[in-house]
Design a protein around this motif. Structure first.
Motif, PDB file in Angstrom:
ATOM      1  N   ASP A 152      40.448  28.220  41.542  1.00  9.98           N
ATOM      2  CA  ASP A 152      40.501  28.029  40.099  1.00  9.98           C
ATOM      3  C   ASP A 152      40.821  26.579  39.745  1.00  9.98           C
ATOM      4  N   ALA A 163      33.228  29.890  39.453  1.00  7.88           N
ATOM      5  CA  ALA A 163      33.714  29.571  40.794  1.00  7.88           C
ATOM      6  C   ALA A 163      33.418  30.737  41.727  1.00  7.88           C
ATOM      7  N   THR A 184      34.893  33.992  39.736  1.00 14.14           N
ATOM      8  CA  THR A 184      35.746  33.824  38.563  1.00 14.14           C
ATOM      9  C   THR A 184      35.011  33.012  37.501  1.00 14.14           C
ATOM     10  N   PRO A 187      36.912  29.322  35.391  1.00  8.13           N
ATOM     11  CA  PRO A 187      38.109  29.216  36.237  1.00  8.13           C
ATOM     12  C   PRO A 187      39.090  28.183  35.727  1.00  8.13           C
ATOM     13  N   ARG A 188      40.359  28.511  35.854  1.00  5.19           N
ATOM     14  CA  ARG A 188      41.436  27.588  35.515  1.00  5.19           C
ATOM     15  C   ARG A 188      42.714  28.124  36.143  1.00  5.19           C
ATOM     16  N   ARG A 191      44.620  32.105  36.254  1.00  5.48           N
ATOM     17  CA  ARG A 191      43.772  33.285  36.181  1.00  5.48           C
ATOM     18  C   ARG A 191      44.380  34.419  37.009  1.00  5.48           C
ATOM     19  N   ARG A 196      38.778  38.511  38.278  1.00  4.03           N
ATOM     20  CA  ARG A 196      37.813  38.154  39.310  1.00  4.03           C
ATOM     21  C   ARG A 196      37.037  39.392  39.760  1.00  4.03           C
TER      22      ARG A 196
END
Length: 254
Positions: A152, A163, A184, A187-188, A191, A196
């Motif tokens: 992420d 991702a 994901t 993403p960051r 998460r 996911r």
């Protein structure tokens, strides 16, 4: 002449790698079953403690561009004791990631099975690339001492919409080379796992590379269409199409 009675479990053993109806010798396991168990246990331990040859993996991924990063876990013992450090980049790696705008980013994490990554990661990525034409796909990021959530941070820093993290799964006593794939959307850091989608059990005696690539690309397509992943994205693909079918393609944003 008395015939040797047929083993009623024989046909079940041909359908599973599980240890069923092993028999006994006195009050213990037969020697062969015991030795097989000890070998499987040794292979599982080796998978966890071995390291991925990332230089060889980068060569296997050619001509795709690759980048190397490291988690905040400085070494393997720290990684195994501190899962939280495996989910974060070390500062030097974070600073070196090039920003961009990508439709999809592959991150390969060693995880808990070096063997799974060494054997399966490159063939799976190559299989996916043939199913995803016309996309802006970033360099493949090779992440050492890494866990799932590290993808992420990597993907967010590089500006990826989706991702796809490939990771060596915790080895069992029937499979020490099992690869997992986690998708994901947006993403960051932070998460949750519920955000996911996971494809598990990718190895020679489980889900094949081609079948895994079909599933992964179908999920990626739906993630881009719905702009989400996780519990809200259900796999509904009873008959996955081949690599030339439009269902296996993300929208072209070039």
């Amino acid at each position: 002449m008395n015939e040797t009675p047929k083993d009623p479990w024989a046909r079940f053993r041909t359908a599973t790698r599980a240890r069923i109806a092993l028999g006994r010798s006195g009050d213990a396991l037969p020697t062969k079953a015991l030795l097989d168990f000890q070998l499987a246990h040794a292979r599982a331990r080796d998978a966890v403690h071995s390291t991925v040859d990332f230089a060889r993996l980068a060569a296997d991924l050619a001509p795709l561009e690759t980048l190397r990063v490291h988690s905040a876990a400085a070494d393997r013992p720290t990684y195994l004791r501190r899962p939280d450090l495996g989910r974060r980049l070390d500062p030097a790696s974070a600073a070196a990631l090039p920003p961009g705008e990508w439709d999809l980013l592959f991150v390969v994490a060693d995880g808990l099975s070096a063997a799974a990554v060494q054997v399966n990661a490159a063939p799976l990525i190559h299989a996916c690339m043939t199913r995803l034409p016309g996309l802006r796909i970033g360099p493949v990021v090779l992440a050492e001492q890494a866990r799932v959530a590290l993808g992420d941070e990597v993907a967010a820093a590089m500006g990826a919409r989706l991702a796809v993290l490939l990771v060596g799964e915790r080895p069992g006593l029937s499979a020490a080379e099992s690869l997992g794939a986690y998708l994901t959307w947006a993403p960051r850091p932070g998460r949750a796992d519920s955000e996911r989608n996971c494809i598990s059990n990718i190895h020679s005696d489980g889900l094949s590379i081609q079948a895994a690539a079909d599933k992964l690309c179908w999920l990626a397509t739906e993630a881009a269409r719905l702009k989400l992943t996780g519990v809200a994205l259900k796999e509904d693909a009873p008959s996955l199409a081949g690599p030339d079918n439009e269902k296996n393609q993300l929208p072209d944003r070039s």
